[in-house]
Write an enzyme that holds these catalytic residues in place. Structure first.
Site, PDB file in Angstrom:
ATOM      1  N   ASP A  63       0.877  -1.167   0.000  1.00  0.00           N
ATOM      2  CA  ASP A  63       0.000   0.000   0.000  1.00  0.00           C
ATOM      3  C   ASP A  63       0.917   1.220   0.000  1.00  0.00           C
ATOM      4  O   ASP A  63       1.562   1.509   1.010  1.00  0.00           O
ATOM      5  CB  ASP A  63      -0.892  -0.021   1.243  1.00  0.00           C
ATOM      6  CG  ASP A  63      -1.778   1.204   1.359  1.00  0.00           C
ATOM      7  OD1 ASP A  63      -1.654   2.131   0.535  1.00  0.00           O
ATOM      8  OD2 ASP A  63      -2.608   1.247   2.296  1.00  0.00           O
ATOM      9  N   SER A 141      -0.816  14.056 -15.154  1.00  0.00           N
ATOM     10  CA  SER A 141      -2.026  14.018 -15.975  1.00  0.00           C
ATOM     11  C   SER A 141      -2.211  15.385 -16.618  1.00  0.00           C
ATOM     12  O   SER A 141      -1.709  16.395 -16.093  1.00  0.00           O
ATOM     13  CB  SER A 141      -3.253  13.690 -15.117  1.00  0.00           C
ATOM     14  OG  SER A 141      -4.452  13.952 -15.809  1.00  0.00           O
ATOM     15  N   TYR A 154      -8.846  15.050  -7.867  1.00  0.00           N
ATOM     16  CA  TYR A 154      -7.889  14.375  -8.756  1.00  0.00           C
ATOM     17  C   TYR A 154      -6.911  15.389  -9.347  1.00  0.00           C
ATOM     18  O   TYR A 154      -5.694  15.153  -9.368  1.00  0.00           O
ATOM     19  CB  TYR A 154      -8.648  13.647  -9.860  1.00  0.00           C
ATOM     20  CG  TYR A 154      -7.756  12.901 -10.825  1.00  0.00           C
ATOM     21  CD1 TYR A 154      -7.178  11.691 -10.465  1.00  0.00           C
ATOM     22  CD2 TYR A 154      -7.489  13.411 -12.092  1.00  0.00           C
ATOM     23  CE1 TYR A 154      -6.354  11.002 -11.338  1.00  0.00           C
ATOM     24  CE2 TYR A 154      -6.672  12.732 -12.975  1.00  0.00           C
ATOM     25  CZ  TYR A 154      -6.103  11.536 -12.597  1.00  0.00           C
ATOM     26  OH  TYR A 154      -5.284  10.863 -13.477  1.00  0.00           O
ATOM     27  N   LYS A 158      -2.742  15.589  -9.002  1.00  0.00           N
ATOM     28  CA  LYS A 158      -1.816  15.537 -10.132  1.00  0.00           C
ATOM     29  C   LYS A 158      -1.020  16.829 -10.273  1.00  0.00           C
ATOM     30  O   LYS A 158       0.127  16.819 -10.737  1.00  0.00           O
ATOM     31  CB  LYS A 158      -2.580  15.222 -11.418  1.00  0.00           C
ATOM     32  CG  LYS A 158      -3.162  13.804 -11.427  1.00  0.00           C
ATOM     33  CD  LYS A 158      -2.084  12.742 -11.190  1.00  0.00           C
ATOM     34  CE  LYS A 158      -2.632  11.338 -11.262  1.00  0.00           C
ATOM     35  NZ  LYS A 158      -1.598  10.295 -11.065  1.00  0.00           N
TER      36      LYS A 158
END
Length: 257
Positions: A63, A141, A154, A158
Site C-alpha cells: 500500500d 495528468s 484528482y 496531479k
C-alpha cells in the site's frame, strides 16, 4: 537503443492499466521489474507471466500510502542489488467539484496520489544517492495543467505530482538523479471500460466514442504508447532530460479549442 539490461526498476501500480504496459515494456527492454501493487494476486500473475516469457520480475504487495510498508519493501529489494529506476504510477480517480468532494474522499485521493508518491521518493532517493544516481518517472495528468470538469481532488493530486517532479529534479541535480513526469489525456484501460459500464449502462458504445473524441486526434491513447514514452525517459538515451513534464494527449492541452 533504449535498452534497460542490467537495470532494476520499481513500478508502483504496475499490474494494471498504464502501469501494466510500463511493466511489460520495461521487462521486454531487459529490466528486472519489481511490481509494487495493492492487489497481490494480480501482481503475482503479471510477474509470473513475465518470467514465463523469459523476463525478470517480482511482485510485492504494498500500500503506497503506508510509509512503513514502502520502506520495508524497498529495503528488501535493495538487499538484492541497487535500484536504478522508480516509476510512481499508482493512483486512484475521483469525480466531483469542491462542493461534492467529501473530506474522506479528498483525504483518500491525497493519501494515494500524493503521499504515495512522496513515500516512494522518500524510500528510494537515498538509495539513488548511495548508488551514484537514478531515474524517477512520475505519472501526472493533463489535469495538472488544464481545468477538467468535476475533477477537483484528482486535479489537485496531479498538480502536486507535477510540482514534486520539478522539486526533486532541482534538489538532486548534483546527485545524478533525473526526475520527469508524463501527463496523459484519456487512455483506453479497463478502468475506462468499467467507468462507462457503471455510469452509462446501455450507452457504452456511444459514450466511448464521445470520450474518445475529446482528444483532438480522435481517439484515446493506448497503454503501450504511454509505456513507450516511459521507456525512453528512463533510458540512458534520455540522459539530458530532467525537470520536464511530457504531455501525451492527442493534442488535448494545445489543440482543444
Amino acid at each position: 537503443m533504449f535498452s534497460l539490461h542490467n537495470k532494476t526498476a520499481l513500478i508502483t501500480g504496475g499490474a494494471s492499466g498504464i502501469g501494466l504496459a510500463i511493466t511489460q515494456t520495461f521487462a521486454q527492454a531487459g529490466a528486472t521489474v519489481h511490481i509494487l501493487e495493492l492487489n497481490a494476486d494480480q501482481a503475482r500473475q503479471v510477474a509470473d507471466q513475465i518470467v514465463a516469457e523469459g523476463g525478470k520480475a517480482q511482485a510485492h504487495a504494498v500500500d503506497v500510502s503506508d510509509q512503513a510498508q514502502v520502506l520495508e519493501t524497498v529495503n528488501r529489494i535493495v538487499a538484492q542489488g541497487p535500484i536504478h529506476i522508480l516509476v510512481n504510477n499508482a493512483g486512484i480517480a475521483h469525480i466531483g467539484t469542491v462542493e461534492t468532494t467529501s473530506e474522506a474522499d479528498f483525504e483518500r485521493i491525497f493519501r494515494v496520489n500524493v503521499k504515495g508518491v512522496y513515500n516512494c521518493l522518500y524510500a528510494v532517493i537515498p538509495q539513488f544517492k548511495a548508488n551514484g544516481g537514478g531515474v524517477v518517472l512520475n505519472m501526472a495528468s493533463v489535469a495538472a495543467t488544464v481545468g477538467l470538469p468535476d475533477r477537483f481532488a484528482y486535479s489537485m493530486s496531479k498538480g502536486a505530482v507535477l510540482t514534486m517532479t520539478l522539486q526533486v529534479a532541482k534538489d538532486y541535480l548534483k546527485d545524478n538523479i533525473r526526475c520527469n513526469c508524463i501527463s496523459p489525456a484519456r487512455v483506453h484501460t479497463p478502468f475506462v471500460d468499467g467507468f462507462i459500464a457503471r455510469n452509462y449502462p446501455g450507452q457504452e458504445a456511444e459514450m466511448f466514442d464521445k470520450l474518445s473524441k475529446t482528444q483532438p486526434i480522435g481517439r484515446m491513447a493506448k497503454p503501450a504508447e504511454i509505456g513507450a514514452l516511459a521507456l525512453y525517459l528512463c533510458s540512458d538515451e534520455a540522459g539530458f532530460i530532467t525537470g520536464c513534464d511530457y504531455p501525451i494527449d492527442g493534442g488535448f492541452t494545445r489543440l482543444n479549442n
